[in-house]
Enzyme design. Sequence first.
Site, short mmCIF file in Angstrom:
data_model
loop_
_atom_site.label_atom_id
_atom_site.label_comp_id
_atom_site.label_asym_id
_atom_site.label_seq_id
_atom_site.Cartn_x
_atom_site.Cartn_y
_atom_site.Cartn_z
N ASN A 6 0.86 -1.19 0.00
CA ASN A 6 0.00 0.00 0.00
C ASN A 6 0.90 1.24 0.00
O ASN A 6 1.50 1.57 1.01
CB ASN A 6 -0.89 -0.03 1.25
CG ASN A 6 -1.76 1.20 1.37
OD1 ASN A 6 -1.85 2.01 0.45
ND2 ASN A 6 -2.41 1.35 2.53
N PHE A 7 0.97 1.90 -1.15
CA PHE A 7 1.87 3.07 -1.26
C PHE A 7 1.32 4.30 -0.55
O PHE A 7 2.04 5.27 -0.36
CB PHE A 7 2.09 3.44 -2.75
CG PHE A 7 3.01 2.52 -3.50
CD1 PHE A 7 3.59 1.42 -2.92
CD2 PHE A 7 3.30 2.80 -4.84
CE1 PHE A 7 4.45 0.58 -3.63
CE2 PHE A 7 4.16 1.98 -5.57
CZ PHE A 7 4.73 0.87 -4.97
N LYS A 8 0.02 4.30 -0.24
CA LYS A 8 -0.61 5.51 0.34
C LYS A 8 -0.32 6.70 -0.58
O LYS A 8 -0.38 6.56 -1.79
CB LYS A 8 -0.13 5.72 1.78
CG LYS A 8 -0.29 4.45 2.60
CD LYS A 8 -0.07 4.63 4.06
CE LYS A 8 -0.27 3.28 4.76
NZ LYS A 8 -0.22 3.37 6.20
N HIS A 88 -9.86 1.26 4.76
CA HIS A 88 -8.58 1.48 5.42
C HIS A 88 -8.74 2.49 6.55
O HIS A 88 -9.49 3.46 6.42
CB HIS A 88 -7.53 1.97 4.42
CG HIS A 88 -6.14 1.96 5.00
ND1 HIS A 88 -5.68 2.96 5.82
CD2 HIS A 88 -5.14 1.05 4.90
CE1 HIS A 88 -4.44 2.67 6.19
NE2 HIS A 88 -4.09 1.51 5.65
N GLU A 90 -7.01 4.88 7.57
CA GLU A 90 -6.74 6.29 7.24
C GLU A 90 -7.94 6.93 6.56
O GLU A 90 -8.20 8.12 6.71
CB GLU A 90 -5.46 6.39 6.40
CG GLU A 90 -4.23 6.17 7.29
CD GLU A 90 -3.02 5.59 6.60
OE1 GLU A 90 -2.97 5.59 5.36
OE2 GLU A 90 -2.12 5.12 7.32
N GLU A 157 -5.68 -4.56 10.57
CA GLU A 157 -4.61 -3.60 10.75
C GLU A 157 -4.89 -2.74 11.98
O GLU A 157 -5.63 -1.75 11.90
CB GLU A 157 -4.51 -2.66 9.54
CG GLU A 157 -4.24 -3.37 8.23
CD GLU A 157 -3.68 -2.40 7.20
OE1 GLU A 157 -2.54 -2.59 6.79
OE2 GLU A 157 -4.39 -1.43 6.85
N GLY A 163 2.25 2.40 10.65
CA GLY A 163 3.22 3.49 10.49
C GLY A 163 3.97 3.86 11.75
O GLY A 163 4.64 4.88 11.80
N SER A 193 3.13 -2.03 10.42
CA SER A 193 4.57 -2.13 10.69
C SER A 193 5.17 -3.50 10.37
O SER A 193 6.08 -3.98 11.07
CB SER A 193 4.88 -1.72 12.13
OG SER A 193 4.52 -0.35 12.33
P1 PGA Z 1 2.63 0.37 7.60
O1 PGA Z 1 1.18 0.60 6.94
O2 PGA Z 1 3.18 -0.90 7.03
O3 PGA Z 1 3.43 1.58 7.18
O4 PGA Z 1 2.43 0.29 9.07
C1 PGA Z 1 0.30 -0.48 6.74
C2 PGA Z 1 -1.00 -0.03 6.14
O5 PGA Z 1 -1.54 1.01 6.56
O6 PGA Z 1 -1.55 -0.69 5.23
#
Ligand code: PGA
Length: 235
Positions: A6-8, A88, A90, A157, A163, A193
């Site tokens: 997931n590049f966000k 997700h 976010e 998650e 993150g 993470s």
């Molecule tokens: P992360 O993000 O690996 O940077 O913790 C995971 C995600 O939000 O899919």
Amino acid sequence: MIFAANFKMHHTRASTAEYLDRLESILEAAEYPFKVMVFPPATALQPSRDWITVGAQNAYPAESGAYTGEIGLSQLAEFGIDTVLVGHSERRNILGESQEFIAEKFGYFADKGLQIIYCVGEPLEVRESGFEAVAEYLWEQFDGIDLDYERLIVAYEPVWAIGTGRAASVEEIAATHAELRRRIRRPLLYGGSVKPSNIAQIGAIADVDGVLVGSASLDPESFHAMMIAVAPPQV
Ligand code: PGA
């Protein structure tokens, strides 16, 4: 095992293309027994490659229309995208998507037959309240979601692990995935993470069928290092 990147809001159209070229050559040479997916930003969507499914991080539940700033099914179809992330944290927490809206998205894209990675995860205060609170919170995030949808993949998650560099422990992941497994027969991914140093342990947990990786997926060599940690090349 599924490896999803997931590049966000990282990478551009050009750097995504370079990334996919590199990853494609790695996968071509190694013949890993993995299903690999990459979710670039919307501006970098492009057709899937051999061994790599390119998916969308988000889309609006409509074919096209007056939805400023969004992309819909017709924009995905232009690149043959048939995989989308829904729910997700976010998008839930920063963009304010409600469970009702997320369920509407899920229903729309399921009706269109897309593969959906559906994300759930509890915030820290819920985790600190104990496992029962976690289970209750997670099941509420499945309100309006068809758990039997055949192209469903679920990603657990925990918000506090995303993150932060601090993944959930093996015990926490194992217990949570076992809880989800009670009602979900589809693949279960863990995210939060995941990195080269913890992937082997996480990947070995019984009910973990794959990982959804943010930060540690941004460099194809780091993403590859995780694959090597799970399935070292045979020499
Ligand atoms: P992360 O993000 O690996 O940077 O913790 C995971 C995600 O939000 O899919």
